[in-house]
Design an enzyme around this catalytic site. Structure first.
Site, PDB file in Angstrom:
ATOM      1  CB  ALA A  62      -0.874  -0.023   1.239  1.00 23.45           C
ATOM      2  N   GLY A 101       0.690  -5.116   0.762  1.00 21.29           N
ATOM      3  CA  GLY A 101      -0.377  -5.157  -0.242  1.00 21.29           C
ATOM      4  C   GLY A 101       0.095  -5.774  -1.548  1.00 21.29           C
ATOM      5  CD  GLU A 104      -2.583  -7.658   2.219  1.00 15.49           C
ATOM      6  OE1 GLU A 104      -2.259  -6.482   1.969  1.00 15.49           O
ATOM      7  OE2 GLU A 104      -3.296  -7.985   3.178  1.00 15.49           O
ATOM      8  CD  GLU A 124       1.238  -5.804   5.487  1.00 11.06           C
ATOM      9  OE1 GLU A 124       2.050  -6.700   5.805  1.00 11.06           O
ATOM     10  OE2 GLU A 124       0.619  -5.808   4.409  1.00 11.06           O
TER      11      GLU A 124
HETATM   12  N1  3HC Z   1       4.543   3.452   0.203  1.00  9.04           N
HETATM   13  C1  3HC Z   1       4.999   4.670  -0.140  1.00  9.04           C
HETATM   14  N2  3HC Z   1       6.287   4.922  -0.450  1.00  9.04           N
HETATM   15  C2  3HC Z   1       7.135   3.893  -0.417  1.00  9.04           C
HETATM   16  C3  3HC Z   1       6.727   2.597  -0.069  1.00  9.04           C
HETATM   17  C4  3HC Z   1       5.358   2.388   0.245  1.00  9.04           C
HETATM   18  N3  3HC Z   1       4.879   1.176   0.554  1.00  9.04           N
HETATM   19  N4  3HC Z   1       7.794   1.791  -0.116  1.00  9.04           N
HETATM   20  C5  3HC Z   1       8.829   2.541  -0.487  1.00  9.04           C
HETATM   21  N5  3HC Z   1       8.438   3.825  -0.681  1.00  9.04           N
HETATM   22  C6  3HC Z   1       9.249   4.949  -1.143  1.00  9.04           C
HETATM   23  C7  3HC Z   1      10.269   5.390  -0.115  1.00  9.04           C
HETATM   24  O1  3HC Z   1       9.706   6.310   0.787  1.00  9.04           O
HETATM   25  C8  3HC Z   1      11.328   6.005  -0.984  1.00  9.04           C
HETATM   26  O2  3HC Z   1      10.873   7.280  -1.343  1.00  9.04           O
HETATM   27  P1  3HC Z   1      11.914   8.472  -1.624  1.00  9.04           P
HETATM   28  O3  3HC Z   1      12.775   7.999  -2.746  1.00  9.04           O
HETATM   29  O4  3HC Z   1      11.055   9.632  -1.915  1.00  9.04           O
HETATM   30  O5  3HC Z   1      12.689   8.600  -0.333  1.00  9.04           O
HETATM   31  C9  3HC Z   1      11.304   5.130  -2.228  1.00  9.04           C
HETATM   32  O6  3HC Z   1      10.035   4.486  -2.225  1.00  9.04           O
HETATM   33  C10 3HC Z   1      12.382   4.082  -2.283  1.00  9.04           C
HETATM   34  O7  3HC Z   1      12.373   3.358  -1.051  1.00  9.04           O
HETATM   35  P2  3HC Z   1      13.720   2.889  -0.350  1.00  9.04           P
HETATM   36  O8  3HC Z   1      14.644   4.032  -0.233  1.00  9.04           O
HETATM   37  O9  3HC Z   1      13.326   2.184   0.889  1.00  9.04           O
HETATM   38  O10 3HC Z   1      14.291   1.888  -1.450  1.00  9.04           O
HETATM   39  P3  3HC Z   1      14.963   0.479  -1.246  1.00  9.04           P
HETATM   40  O11 3HC Z   1      15.259   0.008  -2.623  1.00  9.04           O
HETATM   41  O12 3HC Z   1      16.061   0.549  -0.247  1.00  9.04           O
HETATM   42  O13 3HC Z   1      13.840  -0.461  -0.593  1.00  9.04           O
HETATM   43  C11 3HC Z   1      11.662  -1.464  -0.362  1.00  9.04           C
HETATM   44  C12 3HC Z   1      12.660  -0.757  -1.309  1.00  9.04           C
HETATM   45  C13 3HC Z   1      12.233  -2.822   0.060  1.00  9.04           C
HETATM   46  C14 3HC Z   1      10.389  -1.646  -1.127  1.00  9.04           C
HETATM   47  C15 3HC Z   1      11.441  -0.604   0.905  1.00  9.04           C
HETATM   48  O14 3HC Z   1      11.134   0.709   0.495  1.00  9.04           O
HETATM   49  C16 3HC Z   1      10.335  -1.071   1.784  1.00  9.04           C
HETATM   50  O15 3HC Z   1      10.534  -1.948   2.602  1.00  9.04           O
HETATM   51  N6  3HC Z   1       9.143  -0.455   1.647  1.00  9.04           N
HETATM   52  C17 3HC Z   1       8.030  -0.648   2.520  1.00  9.04           C
HETATM   53  C18 3HC Z   1       7.367  -1.973   2.322  1.00  9.04           C
HETATM   54  C19 3HC Z   1       6.187  -2.076   3.237  1.00  9.04           C
HETATM   55  O16 3HC Z   1       6.256  -1.857   4.433  1.00  9.04           O
HETATM   56  N7  3HC Z   1       5.040  -2.459   2.664  1.00  9.04           N
HETATM   57  C20 3HC Z   1       3.842  -2.627   3.404  1.00  9.04           C
HETATM   58  C21 3HC Z   1       3.043  -1.383   3.341  1.00  9.04           C
HETATM   59  S1  3HC Z   1       1.610  -1.463   4.329  1.00  9.04           S
HETATM   60  C22 3HC Z   1       0.516  -2.356   3.417  1.00  9.04           C
HETATM   61  O17 3HC Z   1       0.818  -2.793   2.354  1.00  9.04           O
HETATM   62  C23 3HC Z   1      -0.843  -2.503   3.998  1.00  9.04           C
HETATM   63  C24 3HC Z   1      -1.665  -3.500   3.279  1.00  9.04           C
HETATM   64  O18 3HC Z   1      -1.695  -4.710   3.979  1.00  9.04           O
HETATM   65  C25 3HC Z   1      -3.100  -3.016   3.132  1.00  9.04           C
END
Ligand code: 3HC
Length: 690
Positions: A62, A101, A104, A124
């Site tokens: 997400a 997501g 998912e 999450e």
């Molecule tokens: N939402 C919004 N922005 C995100 C994002 C997300 N899920 N994941 C990454 N980004 C953004 C970062 O903020 C960053 O932005 P910036 O360049 O403006 O600073 C950019 O993407 C790149 O991220 P990283 O610097 O972290 O890049 P890496 O290559 O080192 O890592 C990644 C990539 C492994 C995808 C890491 O960003 C990550 O772990 N992201 C989060 C994953 C996550 O927690 N997902 C679950 C979200 S909650 C969800 O999905 C709820 C659902 O169940 C309904």
């Protein structure tokens, strides 16, 4: 440009998500996905659908930046229900990460194909929430709760290989994942029956339920009241007891309430602050880091040894330098013993230990630093010592080598002045134990070359640290604020609180340890020596050191440690000593509530943080939060000191500081102008962003 493209290849509709940088599922992507699946279903020429992605990631989940904002339709669960309910089979083509997501989405598909480098997970929990688009219901049904629950509890992704073994993937292909997904989609279509949904598959057996319940009991024991862990157990339990739709409704309700919780807000702040901290003002991508193929560390004490381990762990050959063989041998033995602990715990193989030890080359004398691309000095914290070392390094180090001091307090330009290459001299402040703690303060003195700083940042990441670039100034960011807390803790003792009460307040707040237990662990003599060098006094702390009570290593400090115990017990002698000092200073002791103790400890830190921002020592409030979370164990779910201050309200913090300043003779308690201004404008530190 549209974020979701639809292209029909033969009889298969390929839906490609293209939302750089990581294909997060923002509103436009959700809408695009829903429309594409609908269009493909309406197209009589299409027999099956593939969901693929452009770029390095499949889908990172997400869009976290949308959390806490008014929801925009369609919701992710609705989109996923449409995918799963599609009359034509849908197959996910997964490259890179499929997280949250993103996984998912894949779970709602009827088939899943991935490249070997793919990583799949539901992280999450790390954001203080649980999966909210069916993950807690579909994953257990697909692979069994005994495997699904640990994935959701740790938040750690699994490799494609593991996912295949779990039955989470149908196929892993070495290249051209979209073609492979098209093949699978065509095969599923050829079966000619309605696609089997993950929601309908049944891995949920009684044995699985028992295995899950055992894991859940363990998790709840360690959960420490964290609501996301409690919710995760409840949601997975629902997957056994309820229909898919009912279970999904339970999950969604829990998810939405967690998203609104202050703890998840804090963890989201930390997520973005951690990414922002990597952007150093004034240093863009055009500044290329220098290559670091080898390193030298000067000083084989606890700190130097830990730093050498960081290099070896990252596969970088490192020369460990001492002035004498005996000290060097001690240092190398200490490193070997630390690796042995990892070997005995099973987290390191004996071969890997041997490999790391082989990367550490012991040497006597600074001349051995000649070949290193970076030299990190971790010698005695005294300006004379450092200047002498840097003067000599200037003569032996190769041109262009980065010369870094691991100083905690000293003025880096003064150290640099001992060389003829101040552009290459920076601070790299590691935290003890250096091989464990994540924080790396990179001190950027005026005159340091931009590419020297960029090199340190890139290297810091390679060493698995969280590098934070800070300005030059006494104690930089972390220790400068820590000193305010240390002084406040001493004052609390004299005013009437006891060590265990002060420590309990911070532990209750979420720290692992309070200041006095921490001082006993680190050794009270360290602060004592530093105070003496600076002509400072702290009546209680000094008296404790004068009595020889240096902490755990001497069996007593603020607490007593019977027979080497690690948990201290209250010490009547220390408590009497404190009461005597209060009397000598004419103070009538009074009791303090935990809330008062917290305010007295933390408000002065926030105030110092405001000054640090005014002076440009930290670039952003979030940088300070990252320092405290990664270097001083500030609980991440409290978001760091500046985030915490915003949640308390800056106006209240100003009032409390004013009250303290009226009572205590310490100019540092006067609210900083920035703090006053923000409070008057009814703003928080968060408003300083961007
Ligand atoms: N939402 C919004 N922005 C995100 C994002 C997300 N899920 N994941 C990454 N980004 C953004 C970062 O903020 C960053 O932005 P910036 O360049 O403006 O600073 C950019 O993407 C790149 O991220 P990283 O610097 O972290 O890049 P890496 O290559 O080192 O890592 C990644 C990539 C492994 C995808 C890491 O960003 C990550 O772990 N992201 C989060 C994953 C996550 O927690 N997902 C679950 C979200 S909650 C969800 O999905 C709820 C659902 O169940 C309904």
């Amino acid at each position: 440009m549209t974020k979701v493209q639809l292209e029909v290849r033969g009889r298969v509709a390929v839906v490609t998500i293209d939302n750089p940088p990581v294909n997060a599922l923002g509103a436009a992507v959700r809408e695009g996905l829903a429309n594409a699946v609908k269009a493909a279903n309406a197209d009589a020429a299409v027999a099956a659908i593939v969901i693929a992605s452009a770029g390095k990631a499949f889908i990172a989940g997400a869009d976290i930046s949308e959390f806490g904002k008014p929801p925009a339709a369609p919701s992710l669960p609705d989109v996923l229900d449409a995918i799963e309910g599609s009359a034509k089979p849908v197959v996910a083509a997964i490259q890179g990460v499929g997280l949250g997501g993103g996984l998912e989405v894949a779970l709602a598909c009827h088939g899943r194909v991935a490249l070997p480098g793919a990583k799949l997970g539901l992280p999450e929990i790390k954001l203080g929430i649980i999966p909210g688009a069916g993950g807690t219901q579909r994953l257990p049904r697909l692979i069994g709760a005994a495997k699904a629950f640990p994935m959701m509890l740790s938040g750690e992704p699994v490799s494609a290989g593991k996912a295949l073994e779990y039955g989470l993937l149908d196929e892993v292909v070495s290249s051209d994942v979209v073609t492979a997904a098209i093949r699978l989609a065509e095969a599923l279509a050829a079966e000619g029956r309605r696609p089997v949904t993950s929601a309908a598959t049944g891995e949920l057996t009684e044995a699985d339920r028992e295995a899950f319940e055992a894991l859940a009991r363990e998790a709840l024991k360690k959960a420490d009241g964290m609501p996301n862990v409690l919710a995760l157990v409840e949601a997975v339990r629902a997957s056994f007891a309820l229909s898919f739709a009912e279970g999904a409704a339970v999950e969604r309700k829990l998810f939405l309430s967690l998203v609104a919780d202050e703890r998840s807000k804090a963890l989201r702040h930390v997520f973005f602050a951690e990414r922002e901290v990597a952007k150093v003002p004034g240093i863009g991508p055009e500044v290329k880091p220098r290559e670091i193929a080898s390193a030298a560390v000067i000083g084989a004490g606890t700190m130097g040894g830990g730093i050498a381990m960081c290099f070896a762990n990252a596969g970088i050959p490192v020369t460990l330098i001492e002035t004498a063989k005996a000290a060097l041998d001690n240092g190398v033995n200490r490193i070997g013993a630390i690796y042995d602990i990892s070997v005995s715990r099973g987290s390191l193989t004996p071969e890997a230990k041997a490999g790391r030890m082989a990367l550490i080359k012991p040497a006597v004398g600074l001349a051995a630093a000649a070949g290193a691309d970076i030299v990190v000095e971790a010698a005695f914290e005294e300006m004379g010592v450092k200047q002498q070392i840097f003067g000599e390094l200037d003569k032996v180090a190769k041109p262009g080598a980065i010369l870094a001091s691991n100083t905690s307090y000293l003025d880096v330009p003064t150290i640099a002045a001992a060389t003829k290459r101040p552009q290459d001299v920076i601070g790299m402040h590691f935290f003890s134990p250096a091989n464990v703690m994540k924080l790396l303060e990179i001190v950027r003195p005026q005159g340091a070359a931009d590419d020297a700083i960029a090199t340190a940042v890139a290297l810091g990441r390679k060493l698995a640290k969280v590098p934070v670039v800070v300005g030059n100034g006494f104690g930089f960011v972390g220790n400068r604020m820590l000193e305010r807390r240390t002084r406040a803790a001493e004052r609390l003792l004299i005013a009437g609180a006891l060590p265990h009460e002060v420590d309990a307040a911070l532990v209750g707040f979420g720290f692992k340890m309070g200041p006095f237990a921490m001082a006993d662990l680190a050794g009270n003599d360290i602060g004592w020596r530093s105070r003496k060098a600076r002509g400072l006094k702290a009546a209680v702390a000094d008296a404790i050191c004068e009595a020889g009570w240096f902490g755990q290593k001497t069996g007593r400090g603020y607490y007593i440690y019977p027979q080497g115990a690690r948990a201290g017990q209250r010490c009547p002698e220390v408590e009497a000593l404190i009461a005597r000092i209060s009397a000598e200073q004419g103070v009538t002791r009074r009791s303090f509530t935990q809330e008062e103790i917290l305010a007295r400890l933390l408000d002065p830190m926030v105030n110092e943080g405001a000054r640090i921002l005014e002076e440009g020592i930290a670039a952003r409030p979030g940088d300070i939060d990252i320092v405290w979370i990664n270097g001083y164990n500030w609980p991440a779910w409290r978001g760091g000191p500046m985030f915490w201050a915003d949640s308390v309200g800056l106006d209240l913090i100003v009032k409390r500081l004013e009250a303290q300043a009226a009572e205590i003779d310490d100019k540092a308690l006067e609210p900083a102008p920035l703090l006053r201004r923000l409070a008057a404008e009814e703003k928080g530190f968060a408003s300083l962003k961007g």
